[in-house]
Write a protein that holds these residues in place. Structure first.
Motif, PDB file in Angstrom:
ATOM      1  N   SER A 285     121.994  57.932   1.316  1.00 20.37           N
ATOM      2  CA  SER A 285     120.741  58.140   0.433  1.00 20.37           C
ATOM      3  C   SER A 285     119.791  59.256   0.720  1.00 20.37           C
ATOM      4  O   SER A 285     119.855  59.605   2.010  1.00 20.37           O
ATOM      5  CB  SER A 285     120.208  56.407   0.567  1.00 20.37           C
ATOM      6  N   GLY A 286     119.086  59.493  -0.200  1.00 12.24           N
ATOM      7  CA  GLY A 286     117.908  60.261  -0.061  1.00 12.24           C
ATOM      8  C   GLY A 286     117.003  59.999   1.070  1.00 12.24           C
ATOM      9  O   GLY A 286     116.936  60.696   2.117  1.00 12.24           O
ATOM     10  N   ALA A 287     116.764  58.755   1.222  1.00  9.20           N
ATOM     11  CA  ALA A 287     115.893  58.432   2.297  1.00  9.20           C
ATOM     12  C   ALA A 287     116.591  58.464   3.658  1.00  9.20           C
ATOM     13  O   ALA A 287     115.767  59.032   4.605  1.00  9.20           O
ATOM     14  CB  ALA A 287     115.347  56.620   2.205  1.00  9.20           C
TER      15      ALA A 287
ATOM     16  N   GLU B 109     108.561  68.354  -1.438  1.00  3.71           N
ATOM     17  CA  GLU B 109     109.278  68.320  -2.326  1.00  3.71           C
ATOM     18  C   GLU B 109     108.933  69.827  -3.363  1.00  3.71           C
ATOM     19  O   GLU B 109     107.590  69.890  -3.850  1.00  3.71           O
ATOM     20  CB  GLU B 109     109.080  67.243  -3.499  1.00  3.71           C
TER      21      GLU B 109
ATOM     22  N   TYR C 114     106.817  61.880  -2.569  1.00  2.00           N
ATOM     23  CA  TYR C 114     107.751  60.633  -2.397  1.00  2.00           C
ATOM     24  C   TYR C 114     108.818  61.028  -1.588  1.00  2.00           C
ATOM     25  O   TYR C 114     109.726  62.060  -1.891  1.00  2.00           O
ATOM     26  CB  TYR C 114     108.166  60.080  -3.837  1.00  2.00           C
ATOM     27  N   HIS C 115     109.333  60.200  -0.702  1.00  2.00           N
ATOM     28  CA  HIS C 115     110.496  60.361   0.257  1.00  2.00           C
ATOM     29  C   HIS C 115     111.177  59.537   0.413  1.00  2.00           C
ATOM     30  O   HIS C 115     112.395  59.482   1.158  1.00  2.00           O
ATOM     31  CB  HIS C 115     109.810  61.089   1.574  1.00  2.00           C
ATOM     32  N   GLY C 116     111.073  58.116   0.088  1.00  2.00           N
ATOM     33  CA  GLY C 116     111.957  57.198  -0.133  1.00  2.00           C
ATOM     34  C   GLY C 116     111.441  55.859   0.378  1.00  2.00           C
ATOM     35  O   GLY C 116     110.165  55.380   0.181  1.00  2.00           O
TER      36      GLY C 116
ATOM     37  N   LYS D 199     120.663  62.472  -4.886  1.00  2.00           N
ATOM     38  CA  LYS D 199     120.768  62.442  -6.316  1.00  2.00           C
ATOM     39  C   LYS D 199     121.852  63.076  -7.010  1.00  2.00           C
ATOM     40  O   LYS D 199     122.635  62.431  -7.133  1.00  2.00           O
ATOM     41  CB  LYS D 199     119.254  62.728  -6.984  1.00  2.00           C
TER      42      LYS D 199
ATOM     43  N   VAL E 204     116.019  62.135   4.548  1.00  4.16           N
ATOM     44  CA  VAL E 204     115.039  62.410   4.924  1.00  4.16           C
ATOM     45  C   VAL E 204     114.624  62.118   6.531  1.00  4.16           C
ATOM     46  O   VAL E 204     114.068  62.928   7.243  1.00  4.16           O
ATOM     47  CB  VAL E 204     113.891  62.049   3.980  1.00  4.16           C
TER      48      VAL E 204
ATOM     49  N   ASP F 220     112.563  69.172   0.632  1.00  4.20           N
ATOM     50  CA  ASP F 220     113.054  67.539  -0.103  1.00  4.20           C
ATOM     51  C   ASP F 220     113.389  67.925  -1.513  1.00  4.20           C
ATOM     52  O   ASP F 220     112.645  68.044  -2.604  1.00  4.20           O
ATOM     53  CB  ASP F 220     112.149  66.720  -0.044  1.00  4.20           C
TER      54      ASP F 220
ATOM     55  N   ILE G 200     115.675  66.420  -3.237  1.00  3.27           N
ATOM     56  CA  ILE G 200     116.746  65.381  -3.483  1.00  3.27           C
ATOM     57  C   ILE G 200     116.643  64.820  -5.026  1.00  3.27           C
ATOM     58  O   ILE G 200     117.584  64.637  -5.797  1.00  3.27           O
ATOM     59  CB  ILE G 200     116.202  64.020  -2.785  1.00  3.27           C
ATOM     60  N   GLN G 201     115.421  65.173  -5.655  1.00  2.20           N
ATOM     61  CA  GLN G 201     115.592  65.141  -7.218  1.00  2.20           C
ATOM     62  C   GLN G 201     115.530  66.671  -7.809  1.00  2.20           C
ATOM     63  O   GLN G 201     116.154  66.511  -8.952  1.00  2.20           O
ATOM     64  CB  GLN G 201     114.171  64.452  -7.599  1.00  2.20           C
TER      65      GLN G 201
HETATM   66  C1  LIG Z   1     114.814  59.757  -4.884  1.00  2.00           C
HETATM   67  C2  LIG Z   1     114.136  60.542  -3.712  1.00  2.00           C
HETATM   68  C3  LIG Z   1     114.125  60.232  -2.318  1.00  2.00           C
HETATM   69  C4  LIG Z   1     114.966  58.880  -1.900  1.00  2.00           C
HETATM   70  O1  LIG Z   1     116.236  58.855  -2.236  1.00  2.00           O
HETATM   71  P1  LIG Z   1     116.867  57.242  -2.274  1.00  2.00           P
HETATM   72  O2  LIG Z   1     118.533  57.788  -2.433  1.00  2.00           O
HETATM   73  O3  LIG Z   1     116.506  56.530  -3.515  1.00  2.00           O
HETATM   74  O4  LIG Z   1     116.720  57.053  -0.850  1.00  2.00           O
HETATM   75  C5  LIG Z   1     113.844  61.070  -1.393  1.00  2.00           C
HETATM   76  N1  LIG Z   1     113.187  61.828  -1.718  1.00  2.00           N
HETATM   77  C6  LIG Z   1     113.006  62.473  -3.285  1.00  2.00           C
HETATM   78  C7  LIG Z   1     112.283  63.803  -3.570  1.00  2.00           C
HETATM   79  C8  LIG Z   1     113.470  61.693  -4.037  1.00  2.00           C
HETATM   80  O5  LIG Z   1     113.294  61.925  -5.418  1.00  2.00           O
END
Ligand SMILES: *Cc1c(COP(=O)(O)O)cnc(C)c1O
Length: 444
Positions: free
Chosen positions: A125-127, A226, A153-155, A288, A130, A259, A261-262
């Motif tokens: 997962s993203g969290a 981010e 936002y990081h999780g 993601k 991180v 980060d 992730i998004q």
């Molecule tokens: C969604 C997100 C996370 C967390 O990812 P998960 O898979 O939900 O744990 C971390 N950082 C950013 C920038 C995100 O958009």
């Protein structure tokens, strides 16, 4: 593989009777803390259409929160993941390894910014990615402090909750949070007191001053940001901000973590959003969009930093699951084959033109921003005061949902409508979704 006509179709109330029945079972069996934007139960998904159990076809402007960029049933993802399922589902990479994990790490080294030697570690997962970026940065620098930003936002795990800015709903009642996390200003152009043109240098100076005076640069292991802030409201840090922060990190032996992730994997019209300002992060976190909907995440970065953690210090039972890795290779193949960076830029052009025309008619649209297929509008009660208008965002989302267009909200003030269509959505469907949004504004 799903093959659904790419047309909006609303045949029942939204949600329909079958969805409502399932929702009753869900309320009885699923914890209330797990919410849903729109409780229509999904039957099939193909490119820009989500088909629900009542036969409604919704236009998807959410991609499961920027995950299904290649679609939720992309041919190459389904083909490769299915083949892997037949061979084996799991061994645990830490017990006996397999090629797919290595191939994903090789692809990440090729696709992420910079031509230095790179290595990766894979997670679920993203969290988790991180958290591991922080572990790696601490092991490398032998320092403890982590710097994060307003609206970040990081999780939802303990450390990443602490790194996330917004209290409700992410943190409220869930503390205490991990120590040694420090928050500094970000260059939020639309709301910067002295104007967007000053936001970059002024916010950077304030952030650096806070780090220097309150934390001590020599105590900072990592700065995590981010490149386009996601949940915080699709905020693009004003020009010049990110390069200043990167330079400060480099000058002070701090690991700079992007980060993505998004924002990663073609979402903003680049493989990674930080490329737009020529930034080369020390570490980059991805999840993601990486695997066409299968759960996979990664930390990728400079080989000497990635190798700082001792053997056995990183990992996890499922991290880099072989089916998810096969999905990632299928998703990356699709992104290259269909040139989804170019598609994201086409989506941006269409959306920004349409939204700009709407802004001239509807004063509630205070700001239009974002890049590629990561576009948002910030709604305000009055363009002069910029007072946030979360009620308008909620009402618009509701009106769009009733008409079969799935949109999401976000933002620290809950007043941002965000659009994250799959990158494989057709132009007709994109325009039809925008028609519905325009009608919703007219009816507001
Ligand atoms: C969604 C997100 C996370 C967390 O990812 P998960 O898979 O939900 O744990 C971390 N950082 C950013 C920038 C995100 O958009």
């Amino acid at each position: 593989m799903s093959d659904i006509p790419q047309e909006r179709r609303v045949v029942t109330a939204i949600p329909g009777p079958k969805s409502q029945e399932l929702q009753q079972r869900r309320v009885a069996a699923v914890a209330a803390g797990v919410g849903s934007t729109l409780p229509v139960f999904t039957a099939r998904v193909d490119r820009g259409i989500i088909e629900d159990v009542d036969g409604n076809r919704l236009i998807d402007f959410g991609s499961g929160i920027a995950v299904t960029s290649v679609g939720a049933s992309a041919e190459a993802v389904v083909r490769r993941a299915s083949a892997q399922l037949q061979d084996f589902t799991h061994t645990c990479f830490m017990v006996t390894p397999y090629e797919g994990y290595v191939a994903v790490a090789e692809a990440l080294a090729e696709l992420t910014p910079g031509d230095h030697a790179k290595k990766s570690a894979l997670f679920n997962s993203g969290a988790e990615a991180v958290e591991n970026a922080v572990k790696i940065a601490r092991a490398y620098t032998k320092r403890t402090a982590v710097v994060v930003f307003d609206h970040g936002y990081h999780g939802r795990t303990n450390l990443t909750m602490g790194m996330t800015a917004k209290n409700m709903p992410y943190k409220h009642g869930f503390g205490p949070f991990a120590p040694e996390v420090y928050r500094v200003p970000v260059a939020y152009g639309y709301r910067w007191p002295t104007g967007a043109e000053n936001a970059g240098p002024e916010a950077a100076a304030q952030a650096i001053d806070t780090i220097t005076k309150q934390v001590g640069a020599e105590n900072v292991a990592a700065i995590v940001i981010e490149p386009v802030l996601g949940e915080g409201g699709f905020i693009e840090p004003a020009k010049g901000f990110l390069p200043e922060i990167v330079k400060f990190a480099n000058d002070n032996g701090i690991v700079f973590v992007a980060d993505e992730i998004q924002s990663g994997f073609c979402r903003t019209g680049q493989w990674f959003a930080c490329e737009d300002e020529g930034i080369v992060p020390d570490l980059i976190t991805t999840a993601k969009g990486i695997a066409g909907g299968l759960p996979l995440a990664a930390v990728t970065g400079r080989a000497e930093i990635m190798d700082a953690a001792h053997a056995g210090g990183l990992g996890g039972t499922y991290g880099g699951n072989p089916v998810a890795c096969a999905g990632a290779l299928g998703a990356i193949e699709t992104m290259k084959e269909l040139d989804l960076n170019a598609k994201a830029k086409e989506i941006e052009a269409t959306m920004k033109a349409r939204l700009t025309a709407m802004q001239e008619k509807f004063a509630v649209i205070g700001d239009i921003r974002g890049r590629g297929a990561m576009i948002a509008i910030e709604l305000v009660k009055d363009p002069a005061t910029k007072e946030p208008h979360p009620e308008a965002a909620a009402a618009l989302a509701k009106a769009c949902h009733a008409e079969g267009v799935l949109v999401l909200t976000c933002g620290t003030y809950g007043n941002v409508l965000r659009f994250l269509p799959p990158l494989v959505i057709g132009q007709d469907l994109l325009n039809e979704g925008l028609d519905v949004i325009e009608n919703a504004f007219a009816a507001l």
